[in-house]
Enzyme design. Structure first.
Site, PDB file in Angstrom:
ATOM      1  N   ASN A   9      15.425-138.869  56.160  1.00 20.23           N
ATOM      2  CA  ASN A   9      15.608-137.417  56.275  1.00 20.23           C
ATOM      3  C   ASN A   9      14.309-136.758  55.816  1.00 20.23           C
ATOM      4  OD1 ASN A   9      16.355-134.752  56.171  1.00 20.23           O
ATOM      5  ND2 ASN A   9      17.638-134.965  54.335  1.00 20.23           N
ATOM      6  N   LYS A  11      13.520-133.788  55.837  1.00 21.97           N
ATOM      7  CA  LYS A  11      13.717-132.417  55.335  1.00 21.97           C
ATOM      8  C   LYS A  11      12.670-131.499  55.996  1.00 21.97           C
ATOM      9  CE  LYS A  11      15.433-134.372  51.059  1.00 21.97           C
ATOM     10  NZ  LYS A  11      16.181-134.061  49.868  1.00 21.97           N
ATOM     11  N   HIS A  95      24.639-131.963  54.876  1.00 23.49           N
ATOM     12  CA  HIS A  95      23.769-132.359  53.753  1.00 23.49           C
ATOM     13  C   HIS A  95      23.990-131.387  52.588  1.00 23.49           C
ATOM     14  CE1 HIS A  95      20.175-133.116  51.388  1.00 23.49           C
ATOM     15  NE2 HIS A  95      20.108-134.288  51.992  1.00 23.49           N
ATOM     16  N   GLU A  97      22.031-129.968  50.655  1.00 22.27           N
ATOM     17  CA  GLU A  97      21.131-128.803  50.630  1.00 22.27           C
ATOM     18  C   GLU A  97      21.650-127.719  51.564  1.00 22.27           C
ATOM     19  OE1 GLU A  97      17.478-130.935  51.381  1.00 22.27           O
ATOM     20  OE2 GLU A  97      17.648-131.856  49.399  1.00 22.27           O
ATOM     21  N   GLU A 167      26.280-139.206  49.031  1.00 25.07           N
ATOM     22  CA  GLU A 167      25.065-138.722  48.368  1.00 25.07           C
ATOM     23  C   GLU A 167      25.443-137.878  47.153  1.00 25.07           C
ATOM     24  OE1 GLU A 167      21.447-138.628  51.052  1.00 25.07           O
ATOM     25  OE2 GLU A 167      22.469-136.740  51.387  1.00 25.07           O
ATOM     26  N   GLY A 173      16.700-136.181  45.309  1.00 28.15           N
ATOM     27  CA  GLY A 173      15.403-135.597  44.998  1.00 28.15           C
ATOM     28  C   GLY A 173      15.122-135.468  43.507  1.00 28.15           C
ATOM     29  N   SER A 212      17.631-140.642  45.850  1.00 28.38           N
ATOM     30  CA  SER A 212      16.485-141.274  45.187  1.00 28.38           C
ATOM     31  C   SER A 212      16.389-142.779  45.449  1.00 28.38           C
ATOM     32  CB  SER A 212      16.500-140.967  43.683  1.00 28.38           C
ATOM     33  OG  SER A 212      16.396-139.568  43.464  1.00 28.38           O
TER      34      SER A 212
HETATM   35  C1  PEP Z   1      18.369-136.826  51.059  1.00 26.40           C
HETATM   36  O1  PEP Z   1      17.607-135.942  51.413  1.00 26.40           O
HETATM   37  O2  PEP Z   1      19.429-137.012  51.669  1.00 26.40           O
HETATM   38  C2  PEP Z   1      18.012-137.656  49.911  1.00 26.40           C
HETATM   39  C3  PEP Z   1      18.811-138.621  49.559  1.00 26.40           C
HETATM   40  O3  PEP Z   1      16.826-137.356  49.289  1.00 26.40           O
HETATM   41  P1  PEP Z   1      16.038-138.276  48.213  1.00 26.40           P
HETATM   42  O4  PEP Z   1      16.022-139.676  48.780  1.00 26.40           O
HETATM   43  O5  PEP Z   1      14.700-137.667  48.103  1.00 26.40           O
HETATM   44  O6  PEP Z   1      16.844-138.228  46.951  1.00 26.40           O
END
Ligand code: PEP
Length: 251
Positions: A9, A11, A95, A97, A167, A173, A212
């Site tokens: 992803n 982003k 997601h 976000e 998630e 992040g 992460s």
């Molecule tokens: C994500 O954007 O779905 C995500 C898991 O980000 P990160 O791996 O940076 O934590």
């Protein structure tokens, strides 16, 4: 046996020049690999570039959001059929976000999920709890509610044609990964909840972990019995990291 799936992803990151370097490295290193699926989810304006570089490789691609409408006066929105025009197979739906920053509630996530599938895209449905929710002991209730909203519209049959990404919001992040045991417990919960509705769907559903994930922790996470790969944010922007994570999924 479930095939592991790793999705990057991006982003709101990238440029034509940066993407070229990254995509060409992925094609070189992963473009022939067939054991684990590898997906790139890019910002809308770069989908044509992604299509042009990844076409002919074994890598798939997708978007990070989609409208719940098929077409019409929805300024700024992008429909599922437009994503298909650019060769997308997947789209990330719900997601955290988007849920937190753009007011996407369970109902709108369910509507987008249905619209994506109606057009022929495979949704990657994100579910996850905040830190406050985990500390309040309502993690399973939150994940259950998020899944129920989609089940109410698309049914277990719809879930069976999707990918679910667990998630935990506190791990996205932040550099704080859920431990393999914490993640496995939630993946097992999701599979058990869906097995009540359809054992075969639950057994074959790909459930990714996201939060992460890095080259250094991917193998341990992916070794858990109910973790079928990952949804990768930050590390998907670094070619060596993403390639190593995809290789970890290939076992
Ligand atoms: C994500 O954007 O779905 C995500 C898991 O980000 P990160 O791996 O940076 O934590």
């Amino acid at each position: 046996m479930r095939k592991k799936l790793v999705a990057g992803n991006w982003k709101m990151h990238g440029s034509l020049a940066e993407n070229k370097v990254l995509l060409e490295a992925l094609v070189l290193e992963l473009g022939q690999a067939s054991t684990a699926g590898c997906i790139v989810c890019a910002p809308f304006p770069y989908l044509a570039q992604v299509q042009s570089v990844l076409s002919g490789s074994t890598l798939a691609w997708g978007a990070q959001n989609v409208s719940n409408h098929a077409k019409g006066a929805y300024t700024g929105e992008v429909s599922a059929s437009m994503l298909l025009d650019f060769g997308c197979s997947y789209v990330i739906i719900g997601h955290s976000e988007r849920r937190a920053l753009y007011g996407e509630d369970d109902a709108s996530v369910a509507a987008k999920f249905a619209a994506a599938q109606a057009a022929g895209l495979i949704p990657i449905l994100c579910v996850g709890e905040t830190l406050e929710e985990r500390e309040a002991g309502v993690t399973e209730a939150v994940i259950g509610r998020q899944l129920d909203a989609v089940l109410a519209v698309s049914g277990i049959e719809g879930i069976g044609r999707a990918v679910v990404a667990y998630e935990p919001v506190w791990a996205i992040g932040t550099g704080k990964t859920a431990s393999p045991q914490q993640a496995q417990a939630m993946h097992a919960f999701i599979r058990a909840k869906l097995a009540v509705l359809d054992k075969d769907v639950a057994a074959s559903l790909v459930i990714q972990y996201g939060g992460s994930v890095k080259a250094a922790n991917a193998a341990e996470l992916f070794a858990q019995p109910d973790i079928d790969g990952g949804l990768i944010g930050g590390a998907s922007l670094v070619a060596d990291e993403f390639i190593a994570i995809c290789r970890a999924a290939q076992g």
